[in-house]
Design a protein around this motif. Sequence first.
Motif, PDB file in Angstrom:
ATOM      1  N   PHE A  66      46.937  32.078  41.125  1.00 33.77           N
ATOM      2  CA  PHE A  66      47.354  33.551  41.701  1.00 33.77           C
ATOM      3  C   PHE A  66      47.471  33.595  42.998  1.00 33.77           C
ATOM      4  O   PHE A  66      47.305  34.731  43.449  1.00 33.77           O
ATOM      5  CB  PHE A  66      46.114  34.418  40.994  1.00 33.77           C
ATOM      6  CG  PHE A  66      46.001  34.459  39.598  1.00 33.77           C
ATOM      7  CD1 PHE A  66      47.018  34.406  38.770  1.00 33.77           C
ATOM      8  CD2 PHE A  66      44.577  34.521  38.989  1.00 33.77           C
ATOM      9  CE1 PHE A  66      46.830  34.654  37.530  1.00 33.77           C
ATOM     10  CE2 PHE A  66      44.468  34.604  37.702  1.00 33.77           C
ATOM     11  CZ  PHE A  66      45.494  34.669  36.778  1.00 33.77           C
ATOM     12  N   THR A 115      51.429  36.855  44.917  1.00 33.74           N
ATOM     13  CA  THR A 115      51.334  37.942  44.426  1.00 33.74           C
ATOM     14  C   THR A 115      52.162  38.202  43.233  1.00 33.74           C
ATOM     15  O   THR A 115      52.110  39.010  42.347  1.00 33.74           O
ATOM     16  CB  THR A 115      51.486  39.079  45.433  1.00 33.74           C
ATOM     17  OG1 THR A 115      52.731  38.909  46.349  1.00 33.74           O
ATOM     18  CG2 THR A 115      50.333  39.196  46.385  1.00 33.74           C
ATOM     19  N   GLN A 150      51.373  38.141  39.332  1.00 35.61           N
ATOM     20  CA  GLN A 150      50.705  39.290  38.791  1.00 35.61           C
ATOM     21  C   GLN A 150      52.035  39.853  37.979  1.00 35.61           C
ATOM     22  O   GLN A 150      51.996  40.321  36.920  1.00 35.61           O
ATOM     23  CB  GLN A 150      50.142  40.322  39.669  1.00 35.61           C
ATOM     24  CG  GLN A 150      48.783  39.758  40.136  1.00 35.61           C
ATOM     25  CD  GLN A 150      48.261  40.576  41.175  1.00 35.61           C
ATOM     26  OE1 GLN A 150      47.961  41.733  41.009  1.00 35.61           O
ATOM     27  NE2 GLN A 150      47.867  40.261  42.331  1.00 35.61           N
ATOM     28  N   ARG A 182      41.011  37.074  42.677  1.00 33.44           N
ATOM     29  CA  ARG A 182      41.527  35.939  42.192  1.00 33.44           C
ATOM     30  C   ARG A 182      40.916  35.373  41.011  1.00 33.44           C
ATOM     31  O   ARG A 182      39.734  36.012  40.715  1.00 33.44           O
ATOM     32  CB  ARG A 182      41.623  34.796  43.348  1.00 33.44           C
ATOM     33  CG  ARG A 182      42.319  35.118  44.819  1.00 33.44           C
ATOM     34  CD  ARG A 182      43.710  34.547  44.459  1.00 33.44           C
ATOM     35  NE  ARG A 182      43.950  33.461  44.206  1.00 33.44           N
ATOM     36  CZ  ARG A 182      44.239  32.358  45.195  1.00 33.44           C
ATOM     37  NH1 ARG A 182      44.253  32.722  46.423  1.00 33.44           N
ATOM     38  NH2 ARG A 182      44.446  31.185  44.840  1.00 33.44           N
ATOM     39  N   LEU A 235      40.480  38.237  38.489  1.00 32.43           N
ATOM     40  CA  LEU A 235      41.720  38.659  38.435  1.00 32.43           C
ATOM     41  C   LEU A 235      42.572  38.565  37.078  1.00 32.43           C
ATOM     42  O   LEU A 235      43.225  39.557  36.450  1.00 32.43           O
ATOM     43  CB  LEU A 235      42.715  38.048  39.163  1.00 32.43           C
ATOM     44  CG  LEU A 235      44.233  38.649  39.305  1.00 32.43           C
ATOM     45  CD1 LEU A 235      44.338  40.021  39.682  1.00 32.43           C
ATOM     46  CD2 LEU A 235      45.194  37.840  40.534  1.00 32.43           C
ATOM     47  N   LEU A 275      44.118  41.672  34.658  1.00 34.65           N
ATOM     48  CA  LEU A 275      45.556  41.473  34.037  1.00 34.65           C
ATOM     49  C   LEU A 275      45.511  41.387  32.597  1.00 34.65           C
ATOM     50  O   LEU A 275      46.490  41.364  32.036  1.00 34.65           O
ATOM     51  CB  LEU A 275      46.112  40.382  34.456  1.00 34.65           C
ATOM     52  CG  LEU A 275      46.445  40.400  36.172  1.00 34.65           C
ATOM     53  CD1 LEU A 275      47.009  38.897  36.688  1.00 34.65           C
ATOM     54  CD2 LEU A 275      47.175  41.488  36.707  1.00 34.65           C
TER      55      LEU A 275
END
Length: 347
Positions: free
Chosen positions: A18, A21, A24, A52, A56, A60
């Motif tokens: 990750f 950027t 994402q 991270r 993250l 997500l």
Amino acid sequence: MSTNFGTTPALRVAILSFAHTHAQGYAAVLKNYPGVELLASDPGDHPEGELRGAALAQQLGLPYVDTYEELFAWSPDAVIITSENTNHRADVELAASHGAHILCEKPLATTVSDARAMIAACEDARVNLMVAYPVRFSSAFDRLKKTNDAGHLGRLLSIRGSNNGKLPREREWFTQPALSGGGALVDHVVHIADLLDALMGSSVTSVTAVANQILYSDRAEAETGGLVNLTYENGTIASIDCSWSEPDSAPTWGGLKINVAGTKGSVDVDFFGPRIRGLETSTGKPVELPYSPNLDATLLESFLTSVRTGHQAQPDGYVGLRTLEIVTAAQRSIQTGETISLPRATD
């Protein structure tokens, strides 16, 4: 690979890291993509304050494993590499050794020798290597190329390009040459270099560049502004403004524009221009809402099609190599104050 009786087998797609950027954005497109199973991994010690890893992934809504060993035990058909630039070679070679097709974030590598090794590893493993240059999938570029191919612009004389954005704040490694290979020049030149590569199919013969660190000198370890001048084999002269010059208060990240001038006419293209502009009623601050198509989605569709069919998608590793050669020549020009000549580009 998992299968469902009577249906096309789902593609297993893995996201490696990750750090960038863009990971994402790719995840947002793929997590509900028909016929795709997704898995991510972002191992290592992450900088304090950066979201991270598993945290993250949870935000997500992505399936996640802690190590690349677990990820490749899942036997992905394809991987998307969004790690720090200096890690691209190791990650591409690892993916190729497991027989996975690869979409690698730009730039392909930080050195020409690494880029060549990555291409060789993919060719030896007989897997596709594609570089993430989404702007070439815009309808505006398609129209520009068709206009030029039809001869409506005549002989191309000059091209001016600008790729300006905000200083990356979410990921500090962008401004650290040990991880990124450079600053704004590395981050932004390659996009326009790719468009010109696809537009003209001509080799760059010389590169002259200047750069400085006047903007954000207290926050960046690398150049934050630069200008790169290119001479092409067909005689066209191109100039690329590649700066982190957008203020933090700007309503969007930045933009990418080119002006193409020929003996019969000229064209201006603002690739991220279509947007609704207004003001926030509560603060009076400007607001800009882009409404152009999601170029990441078109890029990923091309990549997934290449994985399913086995046909090599463009831009491929050789495009990544050619654009990287321009960047590294620009870096040498900045260091020496001289114009750098390039041999004929790799086919």
